[in-house]
Design an enzyme around this catalytic site. Structure first.
Site, mmCIF file in Angstrom:
data_model
loop_
_atom_site.group_PDB
_atom_site.id
_atom_site.type_symbol
_atom_site.label_atom_id
_atom_site.label_comp_id
_atom_site.label_asym_id
_atom_site.label_seq_id
_atom_site.Cartn_x
_atom_site.Cartn_y
_atom_site.Cartn_z
ATOM 1 N N SER A 83 -21.941 15.094 56.220
ATOM 2 C CA SER A 83 -21.191 13.992 56.826
ATOM 3 C C SER A 83 -19.733 14.038 56.393
ATOM 4 C CB SER A 83 -21.814 12.640 56.455
ATOM 5 O OG SER A 83 -22.953 12.396 57.250
ATOM 6 N N ASP A 91 -37.265 16.061 58.002
ATOM 7 C CA ASP A 91 -36.223 16.370 57.028
ATOM 8 C C ASP A 91 -36.816 16.254 55.619
ATOM 9 O OD1 ASP A 91 -33.646 16.920 56.117
ATOM 10 O OD2 ASP A 91 -32.980 14.828 56.241
HETATM 11 ZN ZN LIG Z 1 -30.758 17.377 53.054
#
Ligand SMILES: [Zn+2]
Length: 323
Positions: free
Chosen positions: A224, A83
């Site tokens: 999220s 990531d």
């Molecule tokens: Zn990100």
């Protein structure tokens, strides 16, 4: 076979009209939570890690152990994804460690705060794509800058929305397999100061970019939901998280119909894990063995991810005949 590339997994997701959750892990216990949830729901999954962002002392040792752990889950396809790789060297390190996918985040300069120019982003992304593809590894690029704080520490960044025409040119010139588009989401446990509507969360941009970059899978970062009950639980046991709204589940599901195939959400996992750890520590003042509270964290995170995999419709897809 357990390991698949991001391109293989997202091609399958496009064919089956679902999305994969990409869940950040900062240690092996969290990795088990992700993999157990995937195994329980027969869901293909993306396990992702940030360089320098784990609880372990060395990326290389953590990554080696992560590869070993993933190999024991041979019932589900797993993408091991880097990531926000900040530069070519970090992406190359992840590829050497066995990652099947890397993100090169060329949207920022080396200070990780100043937005880079379009040409700078194209240059570093194309370099990583050439190197990764030669080794059979997929690449995700980023256009525009996603706001907030990666990995939960440091200074919050400004949001620069992705431009649909530039997105088409970026994909054509770099050859990325997946594209993270900045549409107003941000990283971290603080996202929106009100429930996001069409002005703050620009799913219309996703739709336009998808129309102009057919064949490239889109990625939504900072996705999220930040459930209020988890924030309340963290705060009931000593946390000080401010009130905030995340991305509503209905918007995530809607984005799947607009070409989003990878939904990044690290913070919900961290909230579930930390809430359970805080509760366990607070309610058993005599226990100092980490096994108990880490187990509670792992179980809470696993339960949350089972729900997410059902919501993203990846549940059951590991059993679908591969095309
Ligand atoms: Zn990100």
């Amino acid at each position: 076979m357990t390991f698949v590339t991001l391109l293989q997994a997202l091609d399958e997701a496009a064919a089956g009209d679902y999305a994969l959750g990409a869940f950040n892990v900062s240690d092996l216990v969290q990795a088990e939570a992700v993999l157990d949830a995937a195994a329980a729901t027969a869901s293909p999954v993306i396990v992702q890690a940030i360089a320098g962002g784990s609880a372990h002392a060395s990326d290389e040792r953590f990554w080696g152990a992560l590869v070993g752990l993933i190999k024991t889950y041979d019932e589900v396809p797993v993408v091991l994804h880097l990531d926000h790789g900040p530069d070519f060297a970090t992406c190359a390190r992840a590829i050497a460690a066995g990652f099947t996918s890397v993100m090169i985040d060329g949207s920022l300069r080396a200070d990780r705060r100043t937005p880079s120019s379009f040409e700078e982003n194209v240059a570093v992304t194309a370099e990583v794509v050439e190197y990764a593809h030669a080794g059979g590894v997929s690449v995700e690029g980023e256009l525009g800058t996603i706001g907030g704080v990666e990995g939960g520490t440091g200074e919050a960044k400004e949001i620069v929305l992705a431009d649909p025409d530039q997105a088409a040119e970026f994909v054509r010139r770099t050859g990325v397999d997946a594209l993270a588009v900045a549409i107003g989401t941000s990283h971290g446990a603080y996202k929106f100061d009100r429930e996001p509507d069409g002005e703050v969360l620009r799913l219309d941009l996703t739709e336009r970019i998808h129309a102009l970059t057919s064949g490239t899978h889109l990625v939504m970062h900072g996705s999220s939901t930040l459930p209020a009950e988890l924030r309340a639980e963290v705060n009931a046991y000593g946390g000080t998280l401010p009130e905030s709204w995340g991305v509503p589940m209905a918007e995530k599901v809607r984005s799947i119909g607009m070409g989003v195939r990878k939904i990044n959400q690290g913070m919900d996992s961290h909230l579930a894990f930390t809430a359970a750890v805080r509760r366990t520590l607070a309610t058993d003042g005599l226990n100092v063995d980490p096994a108990g509270y880490e187990r509670a964290g792992r179980e809470a995170m696993r339960a949350l991810l089972v729900d997410r995999m059902r919501d993203f419709r990846s549940a059951g897809q590991a059993k679908r005949p591969r095309s």
